[in-house]
Design a protein around this motif. Structure first.
Motif, short mmCIF file in Angstrom:
data_model
loop_
_atom_site.label_atom_id
_atom_site.label_comp_id
_atom_site.label_asym_id
_atom_site.label_seq_id
_atom_site.Cartn_x
_atom_site.Cartn_y
_atom_site.Cartn_z
N UNK A 100 0.82 -1.21 0.00
CA UNK A 100 0.00 0.00 0.00
C UNK A 100 0.86 1.26 0.00
N UNK A 101 1.93 1.26 0.77
CA UNK A 101 2.80 2.43 0.83
C UNK A 101 3.40 2.74 -0.54
N UNK A 102 3.81 1.70 -1.27
CA UNK A 102 4.38 1.90 -2.60
C UNK A 102 3.34 2.52 -3.53
N UNK A 103 2.15 1.94 -3.53
CA UNK A 103 1.10 2.44 -4.42
C UNK A 103 0.71 3.87 -4.06
N UNK A 104 0.60 4.16 -2.79
CA UNK A 104 0.21 5.51 -2.37
C UNK A 104 1.31 6.53 -2.60
N UNK A 105 2.54 6.07 -2.78
CA UNK A 105 3.62 7.01 -3.06
C UNK A 105 3.49 7.61 -4.46
N UNK A 112 9.00 9.43 -8.85
CA UNK A 112 7.89 8.71 -9.48
C UNK A 112 8.40 7.66 -10.46
N UNK A 113 9.31 8.02 -11.30
CA UNK A 113 9.89 7.05 -12.24
C UNK A 113 10.54 5.91 -11.48
N UNK A 114 11.12 6.22 -10.32
CA UNK A 114 11.85 5.23 -9.54
C UNK A 114 11.00 4.16 -8.90
N UNK A 115 9.67 4.33 -8.84
CA UNK A 115 8.84 3.29 -8.22
C UNK A 115 8.60 2.12 -9.17
N UNK A 116 8.95 2.28 -10.46
CA UNK A 116 8.66 1.23 -11.43
C UNK A 116 9.83 0.26 -11.58
#
Length: 217
Positions: free
Chosen positions: A9-14, A27-31
């Motif tokens: 959830x924390x990843x998605x909400x970021x 933002x690019x770094x979460x993928x």
């Protein structure tokens, strides 16, 4: 590796947090290194094989605008999260467009770090376009400015493909899904798919990509 619900959830909400802060690098770094982004579903996906694709998407749709995610509900199923949201986008010169959407995030660990490997945004372009077609100077300026920006950042071909995402599966499929679900409060046709917010066994639920997400264990 077993997913941790709070971490997923924390990843998605970021993602919307970085969007609101206009933090492109974060933002690019979460993928994940292997990823696909469908936004909207029905347009040409952004794939990891397309070098710089995420950056161009950011520059085209996020950088010039103020975007807020109004989250109605989150459902977590292992590594995956379904979200019922309304996306409020403020375009220059101050015109706000509201977009009902269902978002599906599929995550996975990469070298021990949780990443998003697929994000599918189900929303209908036509109602968004209609919001911009109001006969006011501000709305006409917002529409013209947004499309000029898309042409500059994406080029003619990709912009036309994005606009072409307004083609959808049709109302019959939408009505069929409504008929077989209870308590439907939102139906979205995107590409060849129909998604819904509904009720299953008395609990809020979402049907996305043929899957049912609920709060029930």
């Amino acid at each position: 590796m077993t997913p941790d619900r709070a971490e997923v959830l924390a990843l998605v909400r970021s993602s919307p947090a970085y969007v609101a802060a206009h933090d492109k690098a974060a933002w690019v770094g979460i993928f994940a290194s292997l990823h696909v982004v469908e936004d909207p579903v029905g347009a040409r996906p952004i794939r990891s094989s397309d070098a710089g694709g995420l950056g161009r998407f950011w520059d085209a749709f996020i950088a010039p605008n103020q975007i807020e995610f109004e989250v109605e509900h989150d459902w977590v199923d292992g590594f995956d999260v379904a979200r019922d949201v309304t996306i409020a986008t403020m375009l220059r010169p101050g015109v706000v467009v509201r977009t009902p959407a269902h978002l599906l995030y599929e995550t996975a660990y990469e070298d021990g770090v949780l990443k998003v490997r697929r994000m599918a945004a189900h929303w209908e372009p036509r109602p968004v376009y209609r919001q911009l077609m109001k006969p006011s100077r501000a709305h006409l300026a917002a529409a013209a400015g947004q499309f000029r920006h898309l042409f500059r950042t994406l080029g003619v071909g990709q912009t036309v493909q994005f606009v072409g995402a307004s083609r959808f599966a049709g109302w019959r499929r939408k009505h069929r899904l409504r008929a077989r679900l209870d308590g439907v409060t939102k139906l979205i046709v995107a590409g060849k798919t129909v998604t819904a917010t509904c009720v299953v066994d008395g609990a809020p639920a979402a049907v996305i990509d043929g899957r049912t997400f609920t709060d029930l264990a």
